[in-house]
Design an enzyme around this catalytic site. Sequence first.
Site, PDB file in Angstrom:
ATOM      1  N   ASN A  13      10.122  45.916  85.121  1.00 31.00           N
ATOM      2  CA  ASN A  13      10.159  44.569  84.541  1.00 31.00           C
ATOM      3  C   ASN A  13      11.502  43.973  84.951  1.00 31.00           C
ATOM      4  O   ASN A  13      12.544  44.372  84.429  1.00 31.00           O
ATOM      5  CB  ASN A  13      10.049  44.652  83.008  1.00 31.00           C
ATOM      6  CG  ASN A  13      10.267  43.291  82.347  1.00 31.00           C
ATOM      7  OD1 ASN A  13      10.324  42.259  83.030  1.00 31.00           O
ATOM      8  ND2 ASN A  13      10.392  43.283  81.030  1.00 31.00           N
ATOM      9  N   TRP A  14      11.437  43.059  85.889  1.00 25.68           N
ATOM     10  CA  TRP A  14      12.688  42.527  86.453  1.00 25.68           C
ATOM     11  C   TRP A  14      13.312  41.443  85.578  1.00 25.68           C
ATOM     12  O   TRP A  14      14.396  40.966  85.881  1.00 25.68           O
ATOM     13  CB  TRP A  14      12.443  42.030  87.882  1.00 25.68           C
ATOM     14  CG  TRP A  14      12.500  43.164  88.868  1.00 25.68           C
ATOM     15  CD1 TRP A  14      12.618  44.497  88.578  1.00 25.68           C
ATOM     16  CD2 TRP A  14      12.460  43.070  90.301  1.00 25.68           C
ATOM     17  NE1 TRP A  14      12.665  45.226  89.736  1.00 25.68           N
ATOM     18  CE2 TRP A  14      12.562  44.391  90.802  1.00 25.68           C
ATOM     19  CE3 TRP A  14      12.339  42.002  91.203  1.00 25.68           C
ATOM     20  CZ2 TRP A  14      12.560  44.665  92.171  1.00 25.68           C
ATOM     21  CZ3 TRP A  14      12.327  42.276  92.559  1.00 25.68           C
ATOM     22  CH2 TRP A  14      12.441  43.587  93.039  1.00 25.68           C
ATOM     23  N   LYS A  15      12.583  41.005  84.547  1.00 24.84           N
ATOM     24  CA  LYS A  15      13.132  39.975  83.645  1.00 24.84           C
ATOM     25  C   LYS A  15      13.646  38.796  84.479  1.00 24.84           C
ATOM     26  O   LYS A  15      12.999  38.429  85.442  1.00 24.84           O
ATOM     27  CB  LYS A  15      14.201  40.600  82.739  1.00 24.84           C
ATOM     28  CG  LYS A  15      13.688  41.883  82.062  1.00 24.84           C
ATOM     29  CD  LYS A  15      14.577  42.412  80.981  1.00 24.84           C
ATOM     30  CE  LYS A  15      13.936  43.669  80.382  1.00 24.84           C
ATOM     31  NZ  LYS A  15      14.662  44.186  79.230  1.00 24.84           N
ATOM     32  N   HIS A  99       6.334  40.905  75.404  1.00 26.74           N
ATOM     33  CA  HIS A  99       7.615  41.624  75.470  1.00 26.74           C
ATOM     34  C   HIS A  99       8.489  41.189  74.288  1.00 26.74           C
ATOM     35  O   HIS A  99       8.446  40.031  73.873  1.00 26.74           O
ATOM     36  CB  HIS A  99       8.319  41.323  76.796  1.00 26.74           C
ATOM     37  CG  HIS A  99       9.493  42.224  77.020  1.00 26.74           C
ATOM     38  ND1 HIS A  99      10.714  41.986  76.452  1.00 26.74           N
ATOM     39  CD2 HIS A  99       9.608  43.380  77.723  1.00 26.74           C
ATOM     40  CE1 HIS A  99      11.542  42.971  76.796  1.00 26.74           C
ATOM     41  NE2 HIS A  99      10.902  43.819  77.571  1.00 26.74           N
ATOM     42  N   GLU A 101      11.458  40.403  74.102  1.00 28.84           N
ATOM     43  CA  GLU A 101      12.319  39.230  74.385  1.00 28.84           C
ATOM     44  C   GLU A 101      11.521  37.932  74.276  1.00 28.84           C
ATOM     45  O   GLU A 101      12.045  36.907  73.840  1.00 28.84           O
ATOM     46  CB  GLU A 101      12.952  39.395  75.785  1.00 28.84           C
ATOM     47  CG  GLU A 101      14.034  40.473  75.766  1.00 28.84           C
ATOM     48  CD  GLU A 101      14.190  41.251  77.066  1.00 28.84           C
ATOM     49  OE1 GLU A 101      13.726  40.776  78.121  1.00 28.84           O
ATOM     50  OE2 GLU A 101      14.786  42.354  77.014  1.00 28.84           O
ATOM     51  N   GLU A 171       7.818  49.975  73.372  1.00 30.17           N
ATOM     52  CA  GLU A 171       9.218  49.670  73.664  1.00 30.17           C
ATOM     53  C   GLU A 171       9.983  49.450  72.354  1.00 30.17           C
ATOM     54  O   GLU A 171       9.993  48.336  71.816  1.00 30.17           O
ATOM     55  CB  GLU A 171       9.317  48.395  74.500  1.00 30.17           C
ATOM     56  CG  GLU A 171       8.635  48.480  75.840  1.00 30.17           C
ATOM     57  CD  GLU A 171       9.306  47.592  76.870  1.00 30.17           C
ATOM     58  OE1 GLU A 171       9.688  48.117  77.921  1.00 30.17           O
ATOM     59  OE2 GLU A 171       9.482  46.391  76.623  1.00 30.17           O
ATOM     60  N   GLY A 177      17.751  47.888  76.888  1.00 21.99           N
ATOM     61  CA  GLY A 177      19.003  47.396  77.465  1.00 21.99           C
ATOM     62  C   GLY A 177      20.243  47.918  76.757  1.00 21.99           C
ATOM     63  O   GLY A 177      21.348  47.421  76.975  1.00 21.99           O
ATOM     64  N   SER A 217      15.518  51.709  78.139  1.00 27.42           N
ATOM     65  CA  SER A 217      16.564  52.542  78.769  1.00 27.42           C
ATOM     66  C   SER A 217      16.003  53.782  79.472  1.00 27.42           C
ATOM     67  O   SER A 217      16.640  54.833  79.510  1.00 27.42           O
ATOM     68  CB  SER A 217      17.634  52.940  77.752  1.00 27.42           C
ATOM     69  OG  SER A 217      18.261  51.773  77.234  1.00 27.42           O
ATOM     70  N   GLY A 239      16.445  47.661  83.550  1.00 27.82           N
ATOM     71  CA  GLY A 239      17.639  47.837  84.384  1.00 27.82           C
ATOM     72  C   GLY A 239      17.481  48.781  85.566  1.00 27.82           C
ATOM     73  O   GLY A 239      17.831  48.439  86.702  1.00 27.82           O
TER      74      GLY A 239
HETATM   75  P1  13P Z   1      15.703  48.522  79.959  1.00 30.17           P
HETATM   76  O1  13P Z   1      15.035  49.568  80.822  1.00 30.17           O
HETATM   77  O2  13P Z   1      16.723  47.725  80.716  1.00 30.17           O
HETATM   78  O3  13P Z   1      16.190  49.076  78.666  1.00 30.17           O
HETATM   79  O4  13P Z   1      14.555  47.456  79.587  1.00 30.17           O
HETATM   80  C1  13P Z   1      13.361  47.924  79.096  1.00 30.17           C
HETATM   81  C2  13P Z   1      12.415  46.798  79.041  1.00 30.17           C
HETATM   82  O5  13P Z   1      12.593  45.850  78.296  1.00 30.17           O
HETATM   83  C3  13P Z   1      11.237  46.852  79.923  1.00 30.17           C
HETATM   84  O6  13P Z   1      10.320  45.875  79.592  1.00 30.17           O
END
Ligand code: 13P
Length: 256
Positions: A13-15, A99, A101, A171, A177, A217, A239
């Site tokens: 997931n590149w956000k 998600h 976020e 998640e 993150g 993470s 990440g």
């Molecule tokens: P991280 O791997 O950066 O913690 O993010 C996880 C995430 O939100 C995947 O959708």
Amino acid sequence: MNLKYRKTIIAGNWKMNKTLTETRAFAEAIKPNLGRHKWCEVVLCVPSVNVSGSVKLFKDTRVSIGGESCHYEASGAYTGEVTVEMLKDVGAKYVIIGHSERRQYYNETDFTVNKKVHAALEAGLRPIICVGESLEQRELGVTQELISYQVKVALAGLSDHQVRRAIIAYEPIWAIGTGKTATAQQAGEVCTHIRSIIRKEHGARIARAVTIQYGGSMNAKNAAELLAQPDIDGGLIGGASLKPDDFLTIINAANQ
Ligand code: 13P
């Protein structure tokens, strides 16, 4: 993982990261090293403006491209949004829905998640549905109740066939993150719980076929241990999916 009954899916997931130029450099770095990942599907969910370009960059590889969100309506006055048909039309195969976020910053609720899941499946996209508790909720001891609710509402009204095509990503919000991963046992327990909810609603045959990912993470170091849990069938990786070497290490961990 359980390779007998279901596919392992490693998804990035590149956000809000990477331009198309940076995506090209990433593609050049990983393409020669992808190998033949027979058991494991590889997906990159990228910003919607880069979906079309990424599909072209990864043509003739085993990497599928997905969107990071979508609207549930087929068209209309929703400035800034994209429809499932738009994603599908430029070659996306997957879309992340709900998600944390999106829930936190864009007011997504379990009910809009459900509408989006229906829209995605009807268009032929596979939804990666995110669920997970906050630290406060975990400490209060309501994780299982909350996850049951989120999963039930997300899947409400779907046929058995549609549920099979859905992917659930567990998640925990406190692990996203933060560098704080859930232990393999904590993550495994919730993923087992998710499968038991699907079993109650849709039966054992469907439940054992659904891919359930862990996200939060996940990285090159902890992937193998997380994937060794029987009900963790892949990862949704933020990440670490931005770094070609780390992403390849995670794919290889899923191919063991
Ligand atoms: P991280 O791997 O950066 O913690 O993010 C996880 C995430 O939100 C995947 O959708």
